[in-house]
Design an enzyme around this catalytic site. Structure first.
Site, PDB file in Angstrom:
ATOM      1  N   CYS A 114       0.821  -1.215   0.000  1.00 26.23           N
ATOM      2  CA  CYS A 114       0.000   0.000   0.000  1.00 26.23           C
ATOM      3  C   CYS A 114       0.849   1.256   0.000  1.00 26.23           C
ATOM      4  O   CYS A 114       0.291   2.368  -0.040  1.00 26.23           O
ATOM      5  CB  CYS A 114      -0.874   0.080   1.250  1.00 26.23           C
ATOM      6  SG  CYS A 114      -1.768  -1.394   1.681  1.00 26.23           S
ATOM      7  N   HIS A 133      -5.912   1.282   5.666  1.00 28.12           N
ATOM      8  CA  HIS A 133      -6.462   0.504   4.553  1.00 28.12           C
ATOM      9  C   HIS A 133      -7.108  -0.744   5.122  1.00 28.12           C
ATOM     10  O   HIS A 133      -6.463  -1.517   5.828  1.00 28.12           O
ATOM     11  CB  HIS A 133      -5.335   0.121   3.591  1.00 28.12           C
ATOM     12  CG  HIS A 133      -5.769  -0.801   2.499  1.00 28.12           C
ATOM     13  ND1 HIS A 133      -6.932  -0.616   1.787  1.00 28.12           N
ATOM     14  CD2 HIS A 133      -5.190  -1.919   1.983  1.00 28.12           C
ATOM     15  CE1 HIS A 133      -7.049  -1.573   0.882  1.00 28.12           C
ATOM     16  NE2 HIS A 133      -6.017  -2.381   0.986  1.00 28.12           N
ATOM     17  N   HIS A 154      -9.795  -4.237   4.350  1.00 27.43           N
ATOM     18  CA  HIS A 154     -10.504  -5.128   3.434  1.00 27.43           C
ATOM     19  C   HIS A 154     -11.886  -5.459   4.000  1.00 27.43           C
ATOM     20  O   HIS A 154     -12.447  -6.506   3.694  1.00 27.43           O
ATOM     21  CB  HIS A 154      -9.707  -6.419   3.230  1.00 27.43           C
ATOM     22  CG  HIS A 154      -8.465  -6.263   2.409  1.00 27.43           C
ATOM     23  ND1 HIS A 154      -7.702  -7.333   2.021  1.00 27.43           N
ATOM     24  CD2 HIS A 154      -7.861  -5.171   1.878  1.00 27.43           C
ATOM     25  CE1 HIS A 154      -6.656  -6.905   1.315  1.00 27.43           C
ATOM     26  NE2 HIS A 154      -6.737  -5.591   1.216  1.00 27.43           N
ATOM     27  N   GLU A 190     -26.531  10.028  11.559  1.00 26.73           N
ATOM     28  CA  GLU A 190     -25.756  10.765  12.560  1.00 26.73           C
ATOM     29  C   GLU A 190     -24.252  10.548  12.387  1.00 26.73           C
ATOM     30  O   GLU A 190     -23.447  11.463  12.579  1.00 26.73           O
ATOM     31  CB  GLU A 190     -26.183  10.327  13.965  1.00 26.73           C
ATOM     32  CG  GLU A 190     -25.436  11.004  15.098  1.00 26.73           C
ATOM     33  CD  GLU A 190     -25.781  12.486  15.266  1.00 26.73           C
ATOM     34  OE1 GLU A 190     -26.749  12.964  14.633  1.00 26.73           O
ATOM     35  OE2 GLU A 190     -25.077  13.172  16.037  1.00 26.73           O
ATOM     36  N   HIS A 243     -12.305  -4.744  -3.251  1.00 26.28           N
ATOM     37  CA  HIS A 243     -11.022  -4.755  -2.579  1.00 26.28           C
ATOM     38  C   HIS A 243     -11.109  -4.170  -1.156  1.00 26.28           C
ATOM     39  O   HIS A 243     -10.829  -4.869  -0.187  1.00 26.28           O
ATOM     40  CB  HIS A 243     -10.019  -3.983  -3.459  1.00 26.28           C
ATOM     41  CG  HIS A 243      -8.649  -3.863  -2.909  1.00 26.28           C
ATOM     42  ND1 HIS A 243      -7.542  -3.636  -3.686  1.00 26.28           N
ATOM     43  CD2 HIS A 243      -8.187  -3.921  -1.643  1.00 26.28           C
ATOM     44  CE1 HIS A 243      -6.463  -3.575  -2.937  1.00 26.28           C
ATOM     45  NE2 HIS A 243      -6.828  -3.744  -1.698  1.00 26.28           N
TER      46      HIS A 243
END
Lengths: 237, 237, 237, 237
Positions: free
Chosen positions: C98, C116, C118, C140, C196
């Site tokens: 990443c 990140h 999944h 909210e 992804h």
């Protein structure tokens, strides 16, 4: 009777002593969503002593000193007043309202332990199976359930049948319909209570816990299968 | 043969020793819902020694001294009587009923570890994919699964295919159909067992665990996609 | 360059040091189902140093000594070979795939942290919103998301819009389409990647984590609402 | 007023002191999914002192020194500026935006504790019950909810009714509609806020927590029953 408040019967350094196991298992059952909102519980019988948690307390916060000890079998479980205690907590606590139901498991099946959950899987099973029994077949987890709760394990080819009784406003009033269902279904390992939960027993706490896990799994997957339009009972070849 | 009960082979201060890892991983798998009701399990092979948990015990409560050690490969995995043990627990325990299935992963794929779960995601996948295979494509998590379980990782453009074999009343009787499926699908990283669960292997316990997590994720999202009416396999461009 | 393997940059007794926080947060994210199967991750930037976890390792078992430290901004994030490291683990590990995506959050938004996941909620959102954006209004939890990820929080009357980019076989190849989406949607706090997961950033790790929790909640409830046939975007009065 | 920052009022070795309980319970509520993304919270009133967590911080990481102490009842909860504090954190923190809503529970019901969650079960209940109230009957867990939140527990034969008020952009602006709903439904134990969450109170933190668990269970099973096409309110015989 001053010594009925003694903590002697609930004090042990052995983690497998019922007074230590009940708090530990109640914490686990809380995490599993079985005993939220003070509902549900577990009893463990050790020969002539029955260990029971109090009613209406947060199950994940029970401590050994909260536990009641009752003699077995030297008392009538009903009426549920005038119970005899070998030990009771000093606090203003009542023994679990499930006590007469737990006694059914001791008296009719010789159980060493009985677990009561309010698991949503159990309750949803009673809603999606509106008749007198929940049934499922051809699931590996059926093999973890015992005939009558205290006998041999079921085979993969057996259909699991769990009777469902109707709920009553007061928990202790379930006693007689639970007895009737246990007599009508001698092979059943548990009794579902519609819109309420399930009672599961076994020869030991390990067996009661294992069977409760297997049954909860089967209720859950049964409900999912109904949602998906899948048949839950197949013909055996 | 008195020393077959010695705890020497299962005593280590190294947390990554198989005798310490198996209890730790079984607790994790219990929390993930993969091994409730004593179901499922894990084996780790370290060169010529195979570490296996006992059958029918609460997986989250296994201790190193409960673990069996078997020699590899000097024995026939079938019949499952007359097994040779380098070490066995003193208690009246049996080695996991999965043992012949674990041996398939060692023999046919050279696996260093094999995991068996009763995850509901796996079971539901076998119900919603009634044919011989579960398939899904175009999911990032496919990249965490290895060709044959022990080779290179799949690409995002590969379709994941997991064979499904039919369940049998006795777990050890799955051995031959699992062999047949592993031979027919040499690229498969796992074998699903209909209405039962899944077997996943890898070169190491880390690899077996990672692949089990990826596959369980893919079974779960595959089931959700079917429920939502979404296609689970797309044409590759 | 022998001292690139020194543990000095990742050793601290302060629990809020990035080298301690990354392992702790990865364990939490694992429990939330965001980083199973070694997927996902988190970066924390502290002024001119970027802390990044390795690729392909079990996220819940990362230790401080596994963490990479990269200089910021003195290097090109692409090509992703020839990266400069202030510190790298001795083991044969690679920095997270990443990394170029995390760099987008630093470069384009001045982020101090990027997460990140999944999460299946994110992936299902990208499947049920097949167009270029996920949208939801009148929740909210929208108030916990910030304009551009680094600005003021959204109002309850704002519609949350999260761009969705198409997945690529190699994670680093997402870099340019992520840049394009961030430029086209300057107010977006995150980028979804179809099939992804999601990238979420913030000025600090606390802000990135809070926004990831809010967004994951919104993806989850959005998916449930679609399943229930409920409109997810209402007209503002 | 230098000593308003003293930690004296939030320092206790008693684990049941509000300054210790609030962090512990917030961690639990985080695990239950009730207070992710800094949302939700709990207040505990001890006679004339009200303990409240700060706004906009990660609820699972609150420490005793983050807690505000306000006098009760010697102040107006509105406008929410110019509040009087017996103790406030040194950090640049604001007291929870729920403060005026918590005050409603103190003023109108004499509550000793009030819990606010953003549970998705609560929010989905407000979406599937688009009218002014959520209703469910014939569920055992109804027996864990109290009349008015502070009175006798409901019977199994009672229908649970929870008013739903419409959300506003600013949390403090809910105060008046919450008052109106509490006056219109004096027997209600909680107020749902559409697309937002729920406020639940009780005489003590134990009672508020037990009722929140029971209500959350009932919202969840109510939503599942609607999804399954099952009636959630039955006629009493």
């Amino acid at each position: 009777m001053g010594d009925v408040y003694s903590t002697e019967l609930v004090t042990s350094s052995d983690p497998t002593h019922p007074a230590n196991l009940i708090p530990e298992l109640c914490r686990l059952f809380y995490e599993l969503g079985w005993v939220t909102g003070t509902g549900g519980g577990i009893t463990i019988r050790h020969e002539d002593k029955v260990f029971i948690a109090p009613s209406g307390v947060q199950k994940e916060r029970i401590k050994p000193e909260h536990i009641f000890v009752l003699p077995y079998p030297e008392q009538s479980p009903s009426p549920h007043t005038d119970r005899v205690f070998l030990r009771r907590p000093e606090q203003n606590l009542k023994e679990s309202a499930c006590t007469p139901l737990f006694w059914n498991a001791f008296d009719l099946r010789g159980a060493g332990s009985c677990i009561h959950t309010h698991s949503q899987n159990a309750v949803l099973a009673t809603l999606l199976w509106p008749g007198p029994v929940f049934q499922i077949s051809h699931q590996e987890m059926i093999k973890g359930v015992r005939i009558g709760g205290n006998g041999k394990t079921l085979s993969y080819l057996d259909t699991l049948v769990v009777p469902i009784i109707e709920n009553t406003p007061h928990e202790e009033d379930l006693r007689e319909s639970m007895v009737a269902a246990m007599e009508q279904y001698p092979d059943a390992a548990a009794i579902l209570v519609r819109r309420h939960g399930v009672y599961v027993w076994g020869n030991s706490w390990e067996s009661a816990k294992t069977q409760t896990e297997c049954l909860d799994y089967l209720f859950e997957i049964g409900v999912k299968m109904r949602q998906l339009g899948l048949a839950t009972v197949l013909d055996s070849e």
